[in-house]
Design an enzyme around this catalytic site. Sequence first.
Site, PDB file in Angstrom:
ATOM      1  N   ASP A  32      60.843  30.659  33.874  1.00 30.47           N
ATOM      2  CA  ASP A  32      59.579  30.708  33.128  1.00 30.47           C
ATOM      3  C   ASP A  32      59.895  30.916  31.655  1.00 30.47           C
ATOM      4  OD1 ASP A  32      56.492  31.110  34.353  1.00 30.47           O
ATOM      5  OD2 ASP A  32      56.766  31.667  32.241  1.00 30.47           O
ATOM      6  N   THR A  88      48.619  22.598  34.324  1.00 31.80           N
ATOM      7  CA  THR A  88      48.076  21.320  33.826  1.00 31.80           C
ATOM      8  C   THR A  88      46.599  21.553  33.491  1.00 31.80           C
ATOM      9  OG1 THR A  88      47.744  20.690  36.153  1.00 31.80           O
ATOM     10  CG2 THR A  88      49.675  19.776  35.038  1.00 31.80           C
ATOM     11  N   GLU A 154      44.545  30.815  46.481  1.00 33.24           N
ATOM     12  CA  GLU A 154      44.830  32.135  45.916  1.00 33.24           C
ATOM     13  C   GLU A 154      44.179  33.177  46.815  1.00 33.24           C
ATOM     14  OE1 GLU A 154      43.950  32.424  41.733  1.00 33.24           O
ATOM     15  OE2 GLU A 154      45.070  30.589  41.332  1.00 33.24           O
ATOM     16  N   CYS A 262      41.510  25.534  39.744  1.00 28.97           N
ATOM     17  CA  CYS A 262      41.738  24.186  40.294  1.00 28.97           C
ATOM     18  C   CYS A 262      40.490  23.307  40.356  1.00 28.97           C
ATOM     19  CB  CYS A 262      42.366  24.297  41.676  1.00 28.97           C
ATOM     20  SG  CYS A 262      44.041  24.926  41.592  1.00 28.97           S
ATOM     21  N   LYS A 322      37.178  34.561  43.145  1.00 27.78           N
ATOM     22  CA  LYS A 322      36.944  34.790  44.574  1.00 27.78           C
ATOM     23  C   LYS A 322      37.692  36.064  44.964  1.00 27.78           C
ATOM     24  CE  LYS A 322      40.671  31.948  46.397  1.00 27.78           C
ATOM     25  NZ  LYS A 322      41.028  30.984  47.401  1.00 27.78           N
TER      26      LYS A 322
HETATM   27  P1  NAD Z   1      49.887  29.232  35.991  1.00 25.50           P
HETATM   28  O1  NAD Z   1      49.268  29.021  34.673  1.00 25.50           O
HETATM   29  O2  NAD Z   1      49.572  30.442  36.802  1.00 25.50           O
HETATM   30  O3  NAD Z   1      51.476  29.174  35.864  1.00 25.50           O
HETATM   31  C1  NAD Z   1      52.177  28.265  35.072  1.00 25.50           C
HETATM   32  C2  NAD Z   1      53.456  28.949  34.620  1.00 25.50           C
HETATM   33  O4  NAD Z   1      54.264  27.979  33.952  1.00 25.50           O
HETATM   34  C3  NAD Z   1      53.239  30.096  33.634  1.00 25.50           C
HETATM   35  O5  NAD Z   1      53.870  31.273  34.111  1.00 25.50           O
HETATM   36  C4  NAD Z   1      53.882  29.584  32.339  1.00 25.50           C
HETATM   37  O6  NAD Z   1      54.470  30.615  31.568  1.00 25.50           O
HETATM   38  C5  NAD Z   1      54.924  28.628  32.885  1.00 25.50           C
HETATM   39  N1  NAD Z   1      55.398  27.625  31.919  1.00 25.50           N
HETATM   40  C6  NAD Z   1      54.661  26.875  31.062  1.00 25.50           C
HETATM   41  N2  NAD Z   1      55.477  26.070  30.344  1.00 25.50           N
HETATM   42  C7  NAD Z   1      56.733  26.313  30.758  1.00 25.50           C
HETATM   43  C8  NAD Z   1      58.008  25.817  30.389  1.00 25.50           C
HETATM   44  N3  NAD Z   1      58.143  24.903  29.435  1.00 25.50           N
HETATM   45  N4  NAD Z   1      59.089  26.305  31.013  1.00 25.50           N
HETATM   46  C9  NAD Z   1      58.970  27.249  31.981  1.00 25.50           C
HETATM   47  N5  NAD Z   1      57.786  27.770  32.369  1.00 25.50           N
HETATM   48  C10 NAD Z   1      56.681  27.300  31.766  1.00 25.50           C
HETATM   49  O7  NAD Z   1      49.536  27.922  36.830  1.00 25.50           O
HETATM   50  P2  NAD Z   1      49.293  27.814  38.412  1.00 25.50           P
HETATM   51  O8  NAD Z   1      47.962  28.352  38.766  1.00 25.50           O
HETATM   52  O9  NAD Z   1      50.501  28.297  39.126  1.00 25.50           O
HETATM   53  O10 NAD Z   1      49.201  26.235  38.558  1.00 25.50           O
HETATM   54  C11 NAD Z   1      50.325  25.397  38.374  1.00 25.50           C
HETATM   55  C12 NAD Z   1      49.972  23.993  38.815  1.00 25.50           C
HETATM   56  O11 NAD Z   1      49.676  23.989  40.220  1.00 25.50           O
HETATM   57  C13 NAD Z   1      48.750  23.414  38.138  1.00 25.50           C
HETATM   58  O12 NAD Z   1      48.918  22.035  37.983  1.00 25.50           O
HETATM   59  C14 NAD Z   1      47.629  23.686  39.131  1.00 25.50           C
HETATM   60  O13 NAD Z   1      46.583  22.769  39.016  1.00 25.50           O
HETATM   61  C15 NAD Z   1      48.360  23.491  40.441  1.00 25.50           C
HETATM   62  N6  NAD Z   1      47.780  24.234  41.557  1.00 25.50           N
HETATM   63  C16 NAD Z   1      47.357  25.525  41.398  1.00 25.50           C
HETATM   64  C17 NAD Z   1      46.845  26.224  42.477  1.00 25.50           C
HETATM   65  C18 NAD Z   1      46.320  27.625  42.322  1.00 25.50           C
HETATM   66  O14 NAD Z   1      45.649  28.091  43.238  1.00 25.50           O
HETATM   67  N7  NAD Z   1      46.603  28.321  41.247  1.00 25.50           N
HETATM   68  C19 NAD Z   1      46.773  25.618  43.744  1.00 25.50           C
HETATM   69  C20 NAD Z   1      47.240  24.313  43.880  1.00 25.50           C
HETATM   70  C21 NAD Z   1      47.749  23.631  42.781  1.00 25.50           C
END
Ligand code: NAD
Length: 431
Positions: A32, A88, A154, A262, A322
């Site tokens: 990260d 994203t 989540e 999401c 939620k």
């Molecule tokens: P998040 O924002 O919680 O986590 C993203 C992480 O990436 C952060 O900790 C950030 O510091 C890190 N990051 C950003 N740029 C970086 C880099 N250059 N190098 C290393 N680390 C970097 O996001 P999330 O909720 O985990 O979601 C991630 C993806 O998964 C998204 O596309 C989301 O749509 C998808 N998704 C999320 C969920 C959910 O419930 N949260 C479920 C399914 C899919």
Amino acid sequence: MAKKITVIGTGYVGLISAVGLADFGHTVIGVDIAQTVVDKLNNGQPHIFETGLRDYLQKNLNSGRLKFSTGIADAVQASEVVFISVGTPPNQDGSADLSQLMRVVEEIKQNISGYKVVVIKSTVPVGTNRTVFKLFKTNGCDVDVVSNPEFLREGKAIQDFFHPDRIILGVESERARAVMEDIYRSLYLIQTPCVWCNLETAELIKYCSNAFLANKITFINQMANLADAVGADIHDIAKAMGMDGRISSKFLHPGPGFGGSCFPKDIKALVTMGEKHDVDMSLVREVIHANEAQKQLMIKKLALMLGELKDKTIAVLGLAFKAETDDVRESPAITIVTGLLKEGCRISAHDPVAMQNFSRLFPDLKFCRDEYEALQKADALIICTEWNEYRNLDLEKAKLTMKGNIILDTRNLLNRERARELGFTYKGMGR
Ligand code: NAD
């Protein structure tokens, strides 16, 4: 065979994946950019709230198969497989902002030696995986790109990682397929269904699934509003509908509108994808509109119950989008609190785990130790999140603690008969 894996981005998706893959026996480096996050994780302290996560994190750190780092170059060089799970978020126009992903792809490109499988877990618009594959190829990298969208919920993320309904794998080479089979071998053993498909299909499965669920929630919300207007009971309606195997009983619970990181962003991205390809997405577009209206409706309902919102003290119970999560991204509570403050209300807020995240958006809000402190001298109570502890709210104590007698229960948690017996003016959703 156990693999050496890097997971880039250790948020809700990446951290669960890193911990889960290490638990399967693979050697995993979670990367990260946030040094504070990496330090906490290496000390066995999750930076997000997720039931069971701390134990799995500590167990796998102790096994020596899991560590966290900010050094993407070393991690990529040391790994056969690189998962990307960075955020994203939406752009202003609703399309997905791929800047985090593209930055990571650039860094991977610069550190590739030998064959690697790059697995994109982030939710990305259709075509992104192929674009990334071409970027690697034009750079002469020996890489396969796999689209492996994530479906975890989540609050139930650990359970969902180890017992998913299905795994989606957009894979276009036998070599990459063999690697992915090794990675998910533990899930094959419990007969988890796998859908093998091309990159575009895998990407679109994710968007279609989220859009369908968002649609289902919006449908039951609107039907609950109609049930309210005509004197029907949405619980009986949802139960009867759910008995039809073609419909299923899941996601038929009315509420204040969906939120989270999401659904809102993914359905907006789907609309922009439709526009790009000149395909009608009016149904999805209407869901966005109706969901926003549902959140606003909660403020209108409360105003109707109170007569006047100005200068009223409102206890807001539940700030997370939620239950069982500390995530407040796009939470209905944000819209509701914003609206109530604009109307001149005073707010006393409580959430079991999301107050810290909410306080970043509303630093001046009054956050309370527990639900009863939030109810002190409140004119009205609005329940926004379906936390179990609110289900068991002591209504007698609440009656003695509050100044007023108004309850708007946007999750139908409370015993409405008891509330009315005690002299509350109680409104739920569609009942
Ligand atoms: P998040 O924002 O919680 O986590 C993203 C992480 O990436 C952060 O900790 C950030 O510091 C890190 N990051 C950003 N740029 C970086 C880099 N250059 N190098 C290393 N680390 C970097 O996001 P999330 O909720 O985990 O979601 C991630 C993806 O998964 C998204 O596309 C989301 O749509 C998808 N998704 C999320 C969920 C959910 O419930 N949260 C479920 C399914 C899919």
